[in-house]
Write a protein that holds these residues in place. Sequence first.
Motif, PDB file in Angstrom:
ATOM      1  N   UNK A  86       5.699  33.337 -50.189  1.00 41.25           N
ATOM      2  CA  UNK A  86       6.138  31.963 -50.427  1.00 41.25           C
ATOM      3  C   UNK A  86       4.971  31.057 -50.827  1.00 41.25           C
ATOM      4  N   UNK A  87       3.828  31.229 -50.180  1.00 38.45           N
ATOM      5  CA  UNK A  87       2.689  30.382 -50.540  1.00 38.45           C
ATOM      6  C   UNK A  87       1.785  31.018 -51.595  1.00 38.45           C
ATOM      7  N   UNK A  88       2.199  32.186 -52.101  1.00 38.15           N
ATOM      8  CA  UNK A  88       1.514  32.906 -53.186  1.00 38.15           C
ATOM      9  C   UNK A  88       0.124  33.414 -52.808  1.00 38.15           C
ATOM     10  N   UNK A  89      -0.169  33.480 -51.540  1.00 37.76           N
ATOM     11  CA  UNK A  89      -1.441  34.071 -51.117  1.00 37.76           C
ATOM     12  C   UNK A  89      -1.539  35.542 -51.487  1.00 37.76           C
ATOM     13  N   UNK A  90      -0.405  36.197 -51.607  1.00 36.39           N
ATOM     14  CA  UNK A  90      -0.400  37.625 -51.912  1.00 36.39           C
ATOM     15  C   UNK A  90      -1.008  37.943 -53.270  1.00 36.39           C
ATOM     16  N   UNK A  91      -1.141  36.926 -54.129  1.00 33.84           N
ATOM     17  CA  UNK A  91      -1.749  37.141 -55.441  1.00 33.84           C
ATOM     18  C   UNK A  91      -3.250  37.408 -55.339  1.00 33.84           C
ATOM     19  N   UNK A  92      -3.824  37.075 -54.189  1.00 32.59           N
ATOM     20  CA  UNK A  92      -5.237  37.348 -53.965  1.00 32.59           C
ATOM     21  C   UNK A  92      -5.511  38.853 -54.030  1.00 32.59           C
ATOM     22  N   UNK A  93      -6.656  39.218 -54.579  1.00 30.09           N
ATOM     23  CA  UNK A  93      -6.991  40.630 -54.758  1.00 30.09           C
ATOM     24  C   UNK A  93      -7.134  41.390 -53.448  1.00 30.09           C
ATOM     25  N   UNK A  94      -7.258  40.676 -52.351  1.00 28.84           N
ATOM     26  CA  UNK A  94      -7.388  41.376 -51.066  1.00 28.84           C
ATOM     27  C   UNK A  94      -6.079  42.028 -50.638  1.00 28.84           C
TER      28      UNK A  94
END
Length: 244
Positions: free
Chosen positions: A155-163
């Motif tokens: 929802x907050x699009x943190x998952x787009x981070x390469x980690x």
Amino acid sequence: GIMKHSATVSIVLCCLLFLLPLLTLVPRIGEGEEEITQIEQRVENYINDLAGLKTGNLAVGASTLFAAYVVPSLITQFNQKFPDVHIQLIEGNTAELEEMLGSNALDFVIDNYHYDSILYNKELYCEENILLAVPKHFAINEELGMYQLSYKNIKNKNYLNQKYPAVPLGRFADLPFIMLTQGNDTRTRGDRLCRNVGFKPNIVLEFNQQSTAYMASSTQLGATFISDILVSQLPAFENLVYYK
């Protein structure tokens, strides 16, 4: 992984064809110079209104996903600025929208498909990414815990981070899949993703709309490719696992 197949959502513009009323400039017998001037002034005012987007009609095309979760808020904002411009929203799959745009039945389209850049102008609106939603009861999930995404991070699009790593899609080759019908861009991308890692999905159900496929997947019937826009707009399904 799946993330490298994210898509750009574009606003594809055709010629903006306002539906002008037929205006007769030929005066009736007996009309004087003053009446002719009034008619000319009305025509000039109408054209000026069009130039300032004060009046007219726009036919907007969008897939069901964008028509339900993206376009309405845009129309609301537009109507606040241009209340006398009438907007017609038409839903369709990518193939239908492209055909209507090409025949001038639509003025512009909001979609994630790569329309012909020679025929149409395109403007970036946002980026859409495809996730994989998998029923929790499938045993393969127990082996892939490090790849699973929380609803909050989607929802907050943190998952787009390469980690957050993309899951090896080939691990799901033996699962049943719920897919969209042919002609939908998400179906095209889903087929390509599977083909790129060497398998053809075992499709047990096909639907026209992402939201329906998503609901069907939540019944534990099969995995499905789903837009991160849709996931973020709806409550999380506790019986699904999400992968990048």
